[in-house]
Design a protein around this motif. Structure first.
Motif, short mmCIF file in Angstrom:
data_model
loop_
_atom_site.label_atom_id
_atom_site.label_comp_id
_atom_site.label_asym_id
_atom_site.label_seq_id
_atom_site.Cartn_x
_atom_site.Cartn_y
_atom_site.Cartn_z
N ARG A 24 -14.98 -8.40 -4.75
CA ARG A 24 -15.32 -6.99 -4.54
C ARG A 24 -16.04 -6.41 -5.76
O ARG A 24 -16.99 -5.63 -5.62
CB ARG A 24 -14.06 -6.18 -4.22
CG ARG A 24 -13.55 -6.40 -2.83
CD ARG A 24 -12.42 -5.43 -2.50
NE ARG A 24 -11.91 -5.71 -1.18
CZ ARG A 24 -10.68 -6.17 -0.92
NH1 ARG A 24 -9.83 -6.38 -1.91
NH2 ARG A 24 -10.30 -6.39 0.32
N ILE A 56 -9.77 -12.56 3.35
CA ILE A 56 -9.89 -11.10 3.29
C ILE A 56 -11.36 -10.70 3.31
O ILE A 56 -12.15 -11.24 2.54
CB ILE A 56 -9.23 -10.54 2.02
CG1 ILE A 56 -7.73 -10.80 2.05
CG2 ILE A 56 -9.51 -9.06 1.85
CD1 ILE A 56 -7.01 -10.29 0.83
N ASP A 58 -7.74 -14.85 -0.39
CA ASP A 58 -6.99 -13.69 -0.88
C ASP A 58 -7.01 -13.58 -2.40
O ASP A 58 -7.21 -12.50 -2.95
CB ASP A 58 -5.53 -13.77 -0.41
CG ASP A 58 -5.39 -13.72 1.11
OD1 ASP A 58 -6.42 -13.78 1.81
OD2 ASP A 58 -4.25 -13.63 1.60
N VAL A 107 -16.08 -12.84 3.99
CA VAL A 107 -14.66 -12.98 3.65
C VAL A 107 -14.48 -14.03 2.57
O VAL A 107 -15.27 -14.96 2.44
CB VAL A 107 -13.82 -13.33 4.89
CG1 VAL A 107 -13.90 -12.24 5.94
CG2 VAL A 107 -14.23 -14.65 5.48
N VAL A 128 -14.48 -8.75 2.20
CA VAL A 128 -14.83 -8.02 0.98
C VAL A 128 -16.13 -7.26 1.14
O VAL A 128 -16.51 -6.48 0.28
CB VAL A 128 -14.93 -8.96 -0.25
CG1 VAL A 128 -13.56 -9.52 -0.59
CG2 VAL A 128 -15.94 -10.07 -0.02
N ALA A 160 -10.32 -12.07 -3.85
CA ALA A 160 -10.84 -10.85 -3.24
C ALA A 160 -11.22 -9.79 -4.27
O ALA A 160 -12.29 -9.18 -4.17
CB ALA A 160 -9.83 -10.28 -2.24
N GLU A 161 -10.38 -9.56 -5.25
CA GLU A 161 -10.66 -8.51 -6.23
C GLU A 161 -11.92 -8.83 -7.03
O GLU A 161 -12.78 -7.97 -7.23
CB GLU A 161 -9.47 -8.31 -7.17
CG GLU A 161 -9.59 -7.08 -8.04
CD GLU A 161 -9.73 -5.79 -7.24
OE1 GLU A 161 -10.53 -4.92 -7.67
OE2 GLU A 161 -9.08 -5.63 -6.20
#
Length: 104
Positions: free
Chosen positions: A60, A2, A53, A50, A4, A56-57
């Motif tokens: 970020r 993902i 998954d 990236v 970010v 990712a949080e």
């Protein structure tokens, strides 16, 4: 994987990647100058950082904290720390080419 972070430059992407990697998150850069692991040609001109998954949080949040952190204070050189005597001593220690007293 993902995205970010969308970077403006390769250097910007590398800084964010380093931030994430030093925090224990595997991060990769994909963009127009970087092929993906499968060797596919980039389909977008964006430079993306990236991560997996599941990370990712957290990634970020680290990027957001980095972006909103206060700028470091500017370093101001204190001219009072050096006086003319210090410069006189430096001049006394200077050597000329061919000087037989030059350190080996």
């Amino acid at each position: 994987m993902i995205p970010v972070y969308i970077a403006q430059t390769d250097l910007d992407a590398q800084l964010v990647q380093e931030l994430l990697v030093t925090s224990g998150i595997a991060a990769h850069i994909f963009g127009p100058n970087v092929a993906d692991p499968a060797g596919a040609v980039a389909t977008t001109p964006q430079i993306r950082v990236v991560v997996e998954d599941a990370e990712a949080e957290e990634a970020r949040q680290l990027v957001q904290d980095w972006q909103t952190a206060p700028a470091p204070e500017e370093f101001e050189f204190d001219d009072g720390l050096l006086d003319s005597k210090a410069f006189d001593e430096i001049e006394e220690l200077s050597f000329q080419p061919g000087d037989p007293n030059l350190p080996a």
